[in-house]
Design a protein around this motif. Structure first.
Motif, PDB file in Angstrom:
ATOM      1  N   SER A 192      -8.448   0.751  -5.175  1.00 23.40           N
ATOM      2  CA  SER A 192      -8.923  -0.368  -4.346  1.00 23.40           C
ATOM      3  C   SER A 192     -10.330  -0.804  -4.715  1.00 23.40           C
ATOM      4  O   SER A 192     -10.732  -1.929  -4.401  1.00 23.40           O
ATOM      5  CB  SER A 192      -8.871   0.019  -2.863  1.00 23.40           C
ATOM      6  N   SER A 200       0.823  -1.212   0.000  1.00 26.54           N
ATOM      7  CA  SER A 200       0.000   0.000   0.000  1.00 26.54           C
ATOM      8  C   SER A 200       0.856   1.262   0.000  1.00 26.54           C
ATOM      9  O   SER A 200       0.586   2.226  -0.724  1.00 26.54           O
ATOM     10  CB  SER A 200      -0.939  -0.007   1.206  1.00 26.54           C
ATOM     11  N   SER A 219      -5.090  -0.675   1.611  1.00 26.39           N
ATOM     12  CA  SER A 219      -5.110  -0.292   0.196  1.00 26.39           C
ATOM     13  C   SER A 219      -6.067   0.868  -0.038  1.00 26.39           C
ATOM     14  O   SER A 219      -5.797   1.753  -0.859  1.00 26.39           O
ATOM     15  CB  SER A 219      -5.496  -1.491  -0.678  1.00 26.39           C
TER      16      SER A 219
END
Length: 599
Positions: free
Chosen positions: A125, A50, A117
């Motif tokens: 996402s 992420s 995310s």
């Protein structure tokens, strides 16, 4: 742009100390090998992905947006490559059955990954996020052949999924939808109609997209009782799993949106597209709720992501931005002015966003814990209670967390002053991205009606009692603990008043059903504050116990106590305004004739 850093220690606090997830996993079939070390290892790898892959392409994705050309959609630079890394890392399959090609881990671990995310790059996402609902729907309601054909590539991430509900004339009132399904000789259906606001409806990241579509059969009853559900793939799927011809479903255009520019929000045209009935005819809305409930919890997580992202960006800036001196005297005398984080009003904004992020994290992870129990221990007594609690708390989480996530985004932007209003710092993007969350998957008003009307009043308050009983039991256990009195006393009072207000609204609704709609949003917001107060009280108890012991993290636990106190003295009192307005009566809204409304 805010420099995203995954809140590793905060997530560990919720997973290990508040919710005892490792112990929870030991009660689940297939979860026996999951311990704290495994949870932390997954957290660390998801955090790195992420931070290092998704966050760097967030601002560029917002600037570029998606492009449309003759029905084909191209995602922003880096999105396709990031998705390939996501698939290569095995992330799409983490929470799905090993029988379907998944890794067999509980869905709550997927929630943790979704938070990371989503905060790093919400637009990106959404592409894998929509697929989970499609997979859950096919797994729950599809035939064995449908599962064989569609689930493996979806689980592996080679394909993605969507849900196609909304039409321009009906919005939330799906009983008015016009998309039709006509039976074909081979057992399939020809699907014809137009759907709007379809997130990830068309893109260039995978070979095939599986649309879950609501449509009406020719002889179907009117209204919601006449809706059926269909699988409509972008490309037909041969019996051996290979892709066949392009189906007659095409993206007619992209919506021009306020935010989430990196996600393709599509108008989808179905021109006699081949579709396959999933679940019983005319029971499509019942089946679709499998998808919608998944999406609602996912949208609640967006509220958490908005609050966390705004808090992180504002915290970094307010530590560095110099302006004025502290009212108590210079804090940084060696500098021309003090950093603005010393000012009380800036602290108010930061702590509000911090509270909503941390409270939201506890709530949405708790929902995922309940979901684990329902899915893995379906026939247990615990699953029955979990189902009641999840049903009650889902609309609270979706609406309350997105409303407070948006508030947090606005406060984060406010911390920057005029700099927050320009794109350079990325805070205005968080506001724009957050704004849709209170609308999609059912607006705040729709969630409030679902909560008060269906979940509480239609069950004669039984679903509410299931949760208020848990709060009561916690308070009773801590009643003699003087250190917890500052949390327990107001929580007891709010929990008691919650039930009393429910009775009052219910009695008013017997005389005038408009009272439900008039009270519902205030009722939901009241419910959200009390729900989060319960989790902050639990967090405070954990922190106090840790501080009594021998800990090297005294600063961390003291910060937890401080945030809990802030929530109780600065945010929980908002319930009194909601209590007053929910009892103000429907006449204060309905008493003005339409013709007397003015410009």
């Amino acid at each position: 742009m805010p420099n995203y850093r995954a809140p590793r220690r905060d997530i560990q606090f919720v997973m290990h100390e508040v919710l005892a997830m490792a112990d929870h996993y030991q009660t689940l079939p297939g979860g026996e090998d999951i311990d704290a070390e495994m949870i932390d290892a997954i957290l660390e790898e998801a955090a790195k992905f992420s931070e290092n892959v998704l966050a760097p392409i967030n601002a560029a994705g917002d600037e570029q947006g998606c492009s449309w050309n003759d029905g084909e959609v191209t995602t922003p630079s880096g999105f396709k490559e990031a998705y390939a890394q996501f698939v290569e890392g095995g992330w799409p399959s983490i929470s799905h059955s090993t029988d379907l090609g998944g890794q067999g881990l509980p869905e709550s671990l997927g929630t943790m990954i979704n938070e990371l995310s989503g905060t790093a790059n919400w637009s990106w996402s959404m592409y894998p996020g929509l697929s989970h609902g499609a997979m859950n729907t096919i797994e729950a309601h599809g035939t064995e052949e449908q599962k064989r054909q569609y689930l493996l590539p979806l689980v592996e991430g080679r394909w993605t999924g969507t849900m196609c509900l909304t039409e321009s004339h009906c919005g939330t009132d799906l009983g008015l939808l016009r998309t039709k399904a006509e039976s074909q000789a081979d057992g399939s259906y020809a699907i014809t109609g137009t759907k709007i606001f379809i997130s990830a409806g068309e893109h260039d990241m995978v070979d095939n997209i599986v649309h879950i579509v609501l449509a009406r059969l020719p002889d179907a009853p009117q209204g919601t009782k006449g809706i059926s559900l269909f699988i409509v793939p972008k490309f037909d799927v041969n019996k051996d799993g290979s892709l066949g011809d392009r189906n007659q479903v095409k993206c007619g255009s992209l919506e021009h949106k306020m935010g989430i520019h990196g996600n393709a929000t599509c108008v989808m045209n179905f021109d006699g597209a081949t579709g396959y009935l999933i679940g019983p005819a005319n029971k499509g809305l019942n089946c679709m709720f499998t998808f919608m409930n998944t999406a609602r919890i996912g949208t609640a997580a967006q509220g958490l992501c908005s609050a966390e992202g705004a808090f992180q960006g504002a915290l970094e800036y307010t530590k560095e931005r110099l302006q004025m001196r502290s009212l108590t005297g210079p804090i940084a005398p060696e500098k021309p002015a003090d950093p603005i984080i010393v000012h009380p009003d800036v602290r108010r904004m930061l702590l509000t966003a911090k509270s909503f992020a941390e409270g939201g994290r506890m709530l949405v992870y708790y929902l995922s814990q309940l979901n684990d129990t329902i899915k893995r221990n379906a026939n247990s007594d615990g699953a029955k209670e979990a189902e009641i609690l999840l049903s009650l708390l889902t609309p609270i989480a979706k609406a309350f967390m997105t409303e407070t996530g948006l508030e947090s985004a606005n406060l984060g932007m406010q911390c920057f002053g005029g700099h927050g209003y320009i794109r350079e710092h990325g805070m205005e993007q968080i506001v724009r991205d957050a704004r849709i969350s209170t609308i999609y998957e059912g607006t705040t008003g729709i969630q409030a009606l679902d909560l008060l009307g269906r979940k509480v009043l239609m069950t004669q308050g039984e679903s509410l009692k299931a949760f208020t009983k848990k709060i009561h039991q916690f308070c009773k256990a801590e009643a003699e603990n003087e250190a917890m009195a500052e949390f327990i006393k107001p929580l007891i009072a709010a929990n008691k008043e919650w039930g009393e207000l429910t009775v009052k609204v219910g009695m008013a609704a017997v005389k005038d059903r408009n009272e439900v709609g008039a009270a519902s949003v205030d009722y939901l917001m009241y419910s959200g504050y009390v729900t989060q107060a319960y989790f902050f009280a639990r967090a405070a108890k954990v922190a106090q116990d840790a501080l009594v012991g021998d800990t090297s993290e005294a600063d961390f636990y003291n910060a937890k106590l401080f945030t809990a106190r802030f929530f109780f003295v600065r945010l929980l009192p908002r319930i009194q305004a909601h209590a007053t307005t929910m009892l103000a009566g429907a006449d204060t809204l309905q008493g003005l004739d339409e013709e007397h409304f003015r410009f």
